[in-house]
Scaffold this motif. Structure first.
Motif, mmCIF file in Angstrom:
data_model
loop_
_atom_site.group_PDB
_atom_site.id
_atom_site.type_symbol
_atom_site.label_atom_id
_atom_site.label_comp_id
_atom_site.label_asym_id
_atom_site.label_seq_id
_atom_site.Cartn_x
_atom_site.Cartn_y
_atom_site.Cartn_z
ATOM 1 N N ASN A 98 0.853 -1.185 0.000
ATOM 2 C CA ASN A 98 0.000 0.000 0.000
ATOM 3 C C ASN A 98 0.897 1.246 0.000
ATOM 4 N N VAL A 99 0.740 2.060 -1.037
ATOM 5 C CA VAL A 99 1.651 3.192 -1.238
ATOM 6 C C VAL A 99 1.596 4.173 -0.065
ATOM 7 N N GLU A 100 0.396 4.475 0.383
ATOM 8 C CA GLU A 100 0.246 5.425 1.480
ATOM 9 C C GLU A 100 0.790 4.835 2.790
ATOM 10 N N ALA A 101 0.585 3.554 2.999
ATOM 11 C CA ALA A 101 1.139 2.916 4.205
ATOM 12 C C ALA A 101 2.659 2.991 4.175
ATOM 13 N N ARG A 102 3.246 2.717 3.010
ATOM 14 C CA ARG A 102 4.706 2.787 2.904
ATOM 15 C C ARG A 102 5.195 4.211 3.161
ATOM 16 N N ARG A 103 4.476 5.193 2.607
ATOM 17 C CA ARG A 103 4.872 6.580 2.818
ATOM 18 C C ARG A 103 4.868 6.923 4.314
ATOM 19 N N ARG A 104 3.804 6.520 5.000
ATOM 20 C CA ARG A 104 3.726 6.830 6.444
ATOM 21 C C ARG A 104 4.851 6.155 7.224
ATOM 22 N N LEU A 105 5.142 4.915 6.877
ATOM 23 C CA LEU A 105 6.197 4.194 7.580
ATOM 24 C C LEU A 105 7.542 4.846 7.316
ATOM 25 N N GLU A 106 7.800 5.201 6.051
ATOM 26 C CA GLU A 106 9.107 5.797 5.723
ATOM 27 C C GLU A 106 9.273 7.157 6.394
ATOM 28 N N GLU A 107 8.187 7.896 6.458
ATOM 29 C CA GLU A 107 8.231 9.201 7.127
ATOM 30 C C GLU A 107 8.594 9.009 8.605
ATOM 31 N N ARG A 108 7.924 8.051 9.249
ATOM 32 C CA ARG A 108 8.207 7.801 10.654
ATOM 33 C C ARG A 108 9.638 7.296 10.842
ATOM 34 N N TRP A 109 10.044 6.379 9.984
ATOM 35 C CA TRP A 109 11.387 5.807 10.126
ATOM 36 C C TRP A 109 12.463 6.870 9.901
ATOM 37 N N ALA A 110 12.219 7.764 8.926
ATOM 38 C CA ALA A 110 13.207 8.824 8.671
ATOM 39 C C ALA A 110 13.372 9.695 9.902
ATOM 40 N N SER A 111 12.264 9.988 10.585
ATOM 41 C CA SER A 111 12.328 10.902 11.726
ATOM 42 C C SER A 111 12.890 10.217 12.966
ATOM 43 N N THR A 112 12.899 8.883 12.988
ATOM 44 C CA THR A 112 13.373 8.194 14.184
ATOM 45 C C THR A 112 14.653 7.405 13.920
ATOM 46 N N MET A 123 4.859 -4.508 6.861
ATOM 47 C CA MET A 123 3.783 -3.776 7.546
ATOM 48 C C MET A 123 3.043 -2.817 6.609
ATOM 49 N N ALA A 124 3.560 -2.621 5.399
ATOM 50 C CA ALA A 124 2.865 -1.780 4.415
ATOM 51 C C ALA A 124 1.955 -2.607 3.507
ATOM 52 N N ASN A 125 1.955 -3.915 3.688
ATOM 53 C CA ASN A 125 1.136 -4.773 2.821
ATOM 54 C C ASN A 125 -0.320 -4.821 3.277
ATOM 55 N N THR A 126 -1.214 -4.677 2.330
ATOM 56 C CA THR A 126 -2.651 -4.824 2.609
ATOM 57 C C THR A 126 -3.288 -5.547 1.428
ATOM 58 N N PRO A 127 -4.477 -6.063 1.620
ATOM 59 C CA PRO A 127 -5.218 -6.559 0.461
ATOM 60 C C PRO A 127 -5.474 -5.380 -0.494
ATOM 61 N N GLU A 128 -5.492 -5.650 -1.777
ATOM 62 C CA GLU A 128 -5.713 -4.594 -2.766
ATOM 63 C C GLU A 128 -7.067 -3.923 -2.507
ATOM 64 N N GLY A 129 -7.049 -2.594 -2.504
ATOM 65 C CA GLY A 129 -8.293 -1.855 -2.311
ATOM 66 C C GLY A 129 -8.591 -1.489 -0.872
#
Lengths: 253, 253
Positions: A98-112, A123-129
């Motif tokens: 999930n693109v948005e999930a990956r973005r949120r994770l990367e943002e958090r990881w970059a800051s920490t 943890m960014a994987n979801t069922p499609e849709g």
């Protein structure tokens, strides 16, 4: 009486640690009470191990039987976290990053200062849709797909996730409850209570004994969506207790 | 390695009060741990309301799928206590008044001055052919029929009943566990742990994050019936943690 459709939900608790007794589940009562305030009735709970066929089987039964299915547990980065792939399999959907999930994770990881690795990206994987469920605690989101809501097992994170769902859930009339606590033994109340249950067939009347240092107590708990009906039934329970020579305990405010 | 057959059990928790969140279940972890010491693995738990078709359906699925089924709740004298009749219906057996159960109840009632009434006598009903489970707390017994063990929901009574079952239950090799707690985040451990899970496919390796005031912690819990195999796998986890620059917390004795 307002809309009296009963909206139902199931909870699927996923994790060996609950079944071994090592971890005491704290999510059931939290979710039960939260749903209750929204007019959604928790109607079944299952606890299954971290075994794909058990998770997939339970997801499919419960999502079809109830209006909503909530799951807790199994969405971390380790090999025993298989909820997302199991929900995808249950719904016959591909598991995608999930693109948005990956973005949120990367943002958090970059800051920490946490490094990105393959395990964490699971943890960014979801069922499609799927649509995401916010995780203000540790970023890794839950997700919703159809009527299935996938949440973390750690209570602090689950509670934050659940709190964000309120506007997505459509409840019925909230289930109201009245408690009448008395000092009569259940066996003395039973016949009269059964008659009251027949007189108020739609009111859910339950009887719960407990032992306090002052002796036994019985809580008669009545539930219905209609406040007037509930009050009438509770008053009838108090009359019954009085007729039987019992005393009703004053209610906590 | 000794007998490694895995003996399984399910727990069926019966009661609206658990599903409403009003009562927090305390029986699951007690039963899980007790079964574990006997070499019986609690493999599924369900919570269902006081609704006959739900109870009957769950009893039939669970007693067929697992070696043992334990139920808690719904064996008192009131109208919402319907477990005995539901178990009888599930097994297609008549519900009868159990002579020994009645004798025990009458003996208790005589000594405490409680009157016999029809509602109270419902507590003497069991499916035909059931054997009783002692209730040293309040006399009203639980019962066993085939591989189904019906117990009270009140924890104090349930615990007394469960304690008396030890000699009736045949377990497999007890499941042993080792915990390795460290200060590494799950996402850093995950790849190495997955590799260890492949190296020790029969050891159940779980990873449980938590938050303490000193920061996050991860408990890696390993389970198997073979102590030597378990020790080897736990040692490998400690090596992994060391290689990743983490520290293993000293174990509580």
């Amino acid at each position: 009486m307002a809309d009296s459709k009963i909206v139902t939900a199931a909870l699927l608790i996923i994790g060996n640690e609950i079944l071994s007794g090592r971890t005491k589940d704290a999510n059931l009562p939290f979710i039960a009470e939260g749903l209750g305030t929204m007019g959604i009735r928790l109607s079944e709970v299952r606890v299954v191990p971290d075994v794909a066929e058990e998770i997939i089987g339970a997801v499919n039964v419960l999502r079809e039987k109830y209006d909503y299915l909530f799951t807790t547990g199994g969405i971390g980065p380790t090999h025993d976290d298989i909820t997302a792939e199991c929900v995808a399999a249950a719904l016959d959907l591909p598991l995608v990053q999930n693109v948005e999930a990956r973005r949120r994770l990367e943002e958090r990881w970059a800051s920490t200062g946490i490094e990105i690795n393959e395990a964490r990206l699971r943890m960014a994987n979801t069922p499609e849709g799927a649509t995401l469920i916010d995780n203000p605690v540790s970023a890794a989101p839950g997700f919703q797909i159809e009527n299935v809501f996938v949440m973390a097992g750690v209570p602090k994170i689950m509670q934050a996730m659940f709190g964000s769902l309120r506007e997505r859930l459509v409840g019925g009339a909230p289930l109201l409850s009245e408690s009448v606590v008395c000092n009569l033994p259940e066996g003395q109340l039973a016949t009269g209570l059964a008659a009251l249950q027949e007189r108020y067939p739609d009111v859910d009347i339950g009887s719960y004994p407990s032992y306090a240092h002052s002796g036994f107590r019985v809580a008669v708990v009545l539930r219905h969506t209609d406040a007037d009906l509930l009050e009438a039934a509770a008053a009838a329970v108090m009359v019954l207790i009085d007729e039987l020579g019992g005393e009703v305990e004053p209610q906590e405010p």
